[in-house]
Motif scaffolding. Structure first.
Motif, PDB file in Angstrom:
ATOM      1  N   LYS A 134       0.824  -1.215   0.000  1.00 15.29           N
ATOM      2  CA  LYS A 134       0.000   0.000   0.000  1.00 15.29           C
ATOM      3  C   LYS A 134       0.858   1.265   0.000  1.00 15.29           C
ATOM      4  CE  LYS A 134      -4.124  -1.986   2.153  1.00 15.29           C
ATOM      5  NZ  LYS A 134      -5.033  -1.970   3.322  1.00 15.29           N
ATOM      6  N   LEU A 135       1.978   1.218   0.723  1.00 14.93           N
ATOM      7  CA  LEU A 135       2.885   2.372   0.721  1.00 14.93           C
ATOM      8  C   LEU A 135       3.497   2.551  -0.670  1.00 14.93           C
ATOM      9  CD1 LEU A 135       4.765   2.126   4.146  1.00 14.93           C
ATOM     10  CD2 LEU A 135       2.869   3.614   3.536  1.00 14.93           C
ATOM     11  N   ALA A 136       3.848   1.432  -1.315  1.00 14.04           N
ATOM     12  CA  ALA A 136       4.392   1.496  -2.675  1.00 14.04           C
ATOM     13  C   ALA A 136       3.381   2.167  -3.610  1.00 14.04           C
ATOM     14  CB  ALA A 136       4.725   0.091  -3.176  1.00 14.04           C
ATOM     15  N   TYR A 137       2.118   1.795  -3.452  1.00 13.76           N
ATOM     16  CA  TYR A 137       1.043   2.392  -4.264  1.00 13.76           C
ATOM     17  C   TYR A 137       0.948   3.898  -4.021  1.00 13.76           C
ATOM     18  CZ  TYR A 137      -3.738   3.614  -5.609  1.00 13.76           C
ATOM     19  OH  TYR A 137      -4.843   4.237  -6.154  1.00 13.76           O
ATOM     20  N   GLN A 138       0.996   4.299  -2.746  1.00 17.73           N
ATOM     21  CA  GLN A 138       0.866   5.725  -2.406  1.00 17.73           C
ATOM     22  C   GLN A 138       2.060   6.521  -2.941  1.00 17.73           C
ATOM     23  OE1 GLN A 138      -1.807   6.974  -1.192  1.00 17.73           O
ATOM     24  NE2 GLN A 138      -2.680   5.816   0.488  1.00 17.73           N
ATOM     25  N   PHE A 139       3.270   5.980  -2.774  1.00 20.62           N
ATOM     26  CA  PHE A 139       4.457   6.671  -3.275  1.00 20.62           C
ATOM     27  C   PHE A 139       4.409   6.781  -4.805  1.00 20.62           C
ATOM     28  CE2 PHE A 139       6.702   5.546   0.811  1.00 20.62           C
ATOM     29  CZ  PHE A 139       6.986   6.852   1.181  1.00 20.62           C
ATOM     30  N   LYS A 140       3.995   5.697  -5.455  1.00 24.34           N
ATOM     31  CA  LYS A 140       3.921   5.719  -6.923  1.00 24.34           C
ATOM     32  C   LYS A 140       2.892   6.752  -7.385  1.00 24.34           C
ATOM     33  CE  LYS A 140       3.423   2.976 -11.069  1.00 24.34           C
ATOM     34  NZ  LYS A 140       2.790   1.813 -11.702  1.00 24.34           N
ATOM     35  N   ASN A 141       1.770   6.801  -6.687  1.00 26.15           N
ATOM     36  CA  ASN A 141       0.722   7.774  -7.011  1.00 26.15           C
ATOM     37  C   ASN A 141       1.213   9.202  -6.868  1.00 26.15           C
ATOM     38  OD1 ASN A 141      -1.414   6.258  -7.830  1.00 26.15           O
ATOM     39  ND2 ASN A 141      -2.823   6.995  -6.263  1.00 26.15           N
ATOM     40  N   ALA A 142       2.178   9.384  -5.954  1.00 32.26           N
ATOM     41  CA  ALA A 142       2.746  10.721  -5.723  1.00 32.26           C
ATOM     42  C   ALA A 142       3.874  11.016  -6.715  1.00 32.26           C
ATOM     43  CB  ALA A 142       3.265  10.821  -4.293  1.00 32.26           C
ATOM     44  N   GLY A 143       4.052  10.128  -7.714  1.00 32.83           N
ATOM     45  CA  GLY A 143       5.036  10.377  -8.762  1.00 32.83           C
ATOM     46  C   GLY A 143       6.424   9.865  -8.464  1.00 32.83           C
ATOM     47  N   LYS A 144       6.555   8.997  -7.459  1.00 35.58           N
ATOM     48  CA  LYS A 144       7.872   8.472  -7.075  1.00 35.58           C
ATOM     49  C   LYS A 144       8.153   7.147  -7.803  1.00 35.58           C
ATOM     50  CE  LYS A 144       7.749  11.681  -3.890  1.00 35.58           C
ATOM     51  NZ  LYS A 144       8.354  12.978  -4.219  1.00 35.58           N
ATOM     52  N   LYS A 145       9.431   6.946  -8.091  1.00 42.25           N
ATOM     53  CA  LYS A 145       9.866   5.667  -8.662  1.00 42.25           C
ATOM     54  C   LYS A 145      10.212   4.744  -7.500  1.00 42.25           C
ATOM     55  CE  LYS A 145      12.813   3.805 -12.307  1.00 42.25           C
ATOM     56  NZ  LYS A 145      13.823   4.135 -13.338  1.00 42.25           N
ATOM     57  N   VAL A 146       9.491   3.620  -7.400  1.00 41.58           N
ATOM     58  CA  VAL A 146       9.556   2.756  -6.215  1.00 41.58           C
ATOM     59  C   VAL A 146      10.173   1.394  -6.549  1.00 41.58           C
ATOM     60  CG1 VAL A 146       8.201   1.746  -4.335  1.00 41.58           C
ATOM     61  CG2 VAL A 146       7.410   3.864  -5.413  1.00 41.58           C
ATOM     62  N   TYR A 147      11.024   0.914  -5.645  1.00 44.05           N
ATOM     63  CA  TYR A 147      11.557  -0.443  -5.728  1.00 44.05           C
ATOM     64  C   TYR A 147      11.222  -1.173  -4.433  1.00 44.05           C
ATOM     65  CZ  TYR A 147      14.273  -0.571 -10.053  1.00 44.05           C
ATOM     66  OH  TYR A 147      14.652  -0.619 -11.372  1.00 44.05           O
ATOM     67  N   LYS A 194      19.519   2.074  -7.081  1.00 45.43           N
ATOM     68  CA  LYS A 194      20.461   3.178  -7.306  1.00 45.43           C
ATOM     69  C   LYS A 194      20.772   3.328  -8.803  1.00 45.43           C
ATOM     70  CE  LYS A 194      25.078   4.745  -5.844  1.00 45.43           C
ATOM     71  NZ  LYS A 194      26.310   4.341  -5.125  1.00 45.43           N
ATOM     72  N   ALA A 195      21.025   2.199  -9.457  1.00 46.61           N
ATOM     73  CA  ALA A 195      21.365   2.219 -10.885  1.00 46.61           C
ATOM     74  C   ALA A 195      20.214   2.733 -11.746  1.00 46.61           C
ATOM     75  CB  ALA A 195      21.766   0.812 -11.335  1.00 46.61           C
ATOM     76  N   ASN A 196      18.987   2.518 -11.286  1.00 50.97           N
ATOM     77  CA  ASN A 196      17.812   2.888 -12.090  1.00 50.97           C
ATOM     78  C   ASN A 196      17.127   4.171 -11.616  1.00 50.97           C
ATOM     79  OD1 ASN A 196      17.313   0.602 -14.156  1.00 50.97           O
ATOM     80  ND2 ASN A 196      17.814  -0.486 -12.270  1.00 50.97           N
TER      81      ASN A 196
END
Length: 318
Positions: A134-147, A194-196
Motif C-alpha cells: 500500500k505504501l508502494a502504491y501511495q508513493f507511486k501515485n505521488a510520482g515516485k519511482k519505487v523499488y 540506485k542504478a535505475n
C-alpha cells in the motif's frame, strides 16, 4: 472545490469512519460517566482513567494524561464536565507532539539524496507485506519511482506475496530464492534501485521475534550490507504493528525496540477495532513517531498520520 480538496475530504471521511469504534468506546463511556455531573472531580477522573486503560492507551500513558488534567483542574479551580472533551483532546495532541508525530500531509521525501530507503520490520500477521504494498502504491501515485526488496526469505509465502503486490502496484521487486541470505537481497535491491534512479526503496524483513538473537544479527547484517551501497541507508526503520491486538502490539513494540532502533511506526487494522488508543500509548512509551495508519482494505486506506486530524476525528461530535 478542486480535486485536492475532494481528495482531502475523502481521506478525512476514511479517518472518521476508521476510528468510529474507538470513538464510541471512549466517548460513549465518557458521556455516561459525566451524565448528571457538572464538574470534573476525583470520581470522574477515576472513571476516565479506567476508560482510557480499557481503550488500550496503556497504564503509564493514561497516568500521564490524568496527571495533566488534574493540574489543569487544580489551576483553574473549577472545570466543568462539558470542558473535559476539549481538555482531553488538547492533552492527547500535546503528547503526540512531544513524540515527534508530525502532521504529515503529502508523500514528499527528502530532496538531498535518493533513493530514500525504508527497512520494514514487524512480526508475521500484522499486515507488514500488505503495508509495504500500500505504501508502494501511495508513493507511486505521488510520482515516485519505487523499488521493493523481498528480504523476508525465511517465510515460504513472503516472497510470493510481495511479488503479487509488486505486480498489482506496477513496481519492480528484487528477489532471490526462499532461504537466501536476506542481506544479499537487500544489497541487490539497493544496487538496482540506485542504478535505475529510484526515489524510494521498501525492504521487507523476516518477522520471527521469538528468535530475538537471530533476528538481531540478521537485521544488523542487512544494515551493514546496505551501507556498502548507500552509506546513509537505511533512512528509516519502520515497525508495523496490528492496532487491533492492543496490549500485544505494545509488547511487540517494546521487544522490537530492544532488537533494533525503530524510527517510525505504521499501525494497521484500526478500522476493525475499538483499541485505537494504542496509537497514543505506543507513540508515548517508545518516543517514536507514528507515521502511517491503516484504516481499511483499500489501497488508499493507508494514510500518512496527521496528529491534528487523528485527534479531531477521535473527538468529533456527531
Amino acid at each position: 472545490m478542486g480535486l485536492f480538496g475532494l481528495f482531502n475530504k475523502k481521506k478525512k471521511e476514511t479517518l472518521d469512519k476508521g476510528l468510529e469504534k474507538t470513538k464510541e468506546s471512549v466517548f460513549g463511556k465518557l458521556a455516561r460517566v459525566v451524565a448528571g455531573k457538572s464538574k470534573v472531580d476525583d470520581d470522574v477522573l477515576d472513571d476516565l482513567e479506567e476508560i482510557l486503560i480499557t481503550s488500550d492507551v496503556g497504564v503509564e500513558t493514561t497516568v500521564k494524561i490524568i496527571e495533566r488534567i488534574e493540574k489543569r483542574v487544580e489551576r483553574d479551580k473549577y472545570v466543568s464536565t462539558s470542558e473535559l472533551n476539549k481538555i482531553l483532546r488538547e492533552e492527547i495532541a500535546s503528547l503526540l507532539a512531544e513524540n515527534n508525530s508530525d502532521d504529515n500531509s503529502n508523500w514528499d521525501l527528502p530532496s538531498d539524496h535518493k533513493p530514500y530507503v525504508i527497512l520494514v520490520v514487524g512480526v508475521n500477521g500484522v499486515g507488514k507485506t500488505t503495508t509495504i504494498g500500500k505504501l508502494a502504491y501511495q508513493f507511486k501515485n505521488a510520482g515516485k519511482k519505487v523499488y521493493l526488496g523481498a528480504a523476508d526469505t525465511f517465510r515460504a509465502a513472503a516472497v510470493e506475496q510481495i511479488c503479487i503486490w509488486g505486480e498489482r502496484v506496477g513496481v519492480p521487486v528484487i528477489k532471490q530464492q526462499q532461504g537466501s541470505d536476506p542481506a544479499s537481497v537487500a544489497f541487490d535491491t539497493l544496487q538496482s534501485a540506485k542504478a535505475n534512479g529510484a526515489d524510494v526503496v521498501l525492504i521487507d524483513t523476516a518477522g520471527r521475534l521469538h528468535n530475538k538473537i537471530g533476528l538481531m544479527n540478521e537485521l544488523k547484517k542487512v544494515k551493514e550490507v546496505m551501507k556498502k551501497v548507500l552509506p546513509d541507508a537505511p533512512d528509516e526503520i519502520m515497525l508495523v504493528l496490528d492496532g487491533s491486538t492492543g496490549q500485544n502490539a505494545f509488547e511487540q513494540a517494546k521487544q522490537f525496540s530492544k532488537v533494533t532502533e525503530i524510527t517510525s511506526l505504521a499501525i494497521t487494522k484500526l478500522d476493525g477495532t475499538a483499541k485505537g488508543g494504542v496509537v497514543i500509548g505506543i507513540s508515548d512509551q517508545l518516543k517514536v513517531p507514528v507515521k502511517y495508519i491503516g484504516l481499511g482494505e483499500g489501497m488508499e486506506d493507508m494514510q500518512l498520520f496527521n496528529k491534528t486530524e487523528f485527534v479531531d476525528s477521535l473527538f468529533k461530535k456527531d
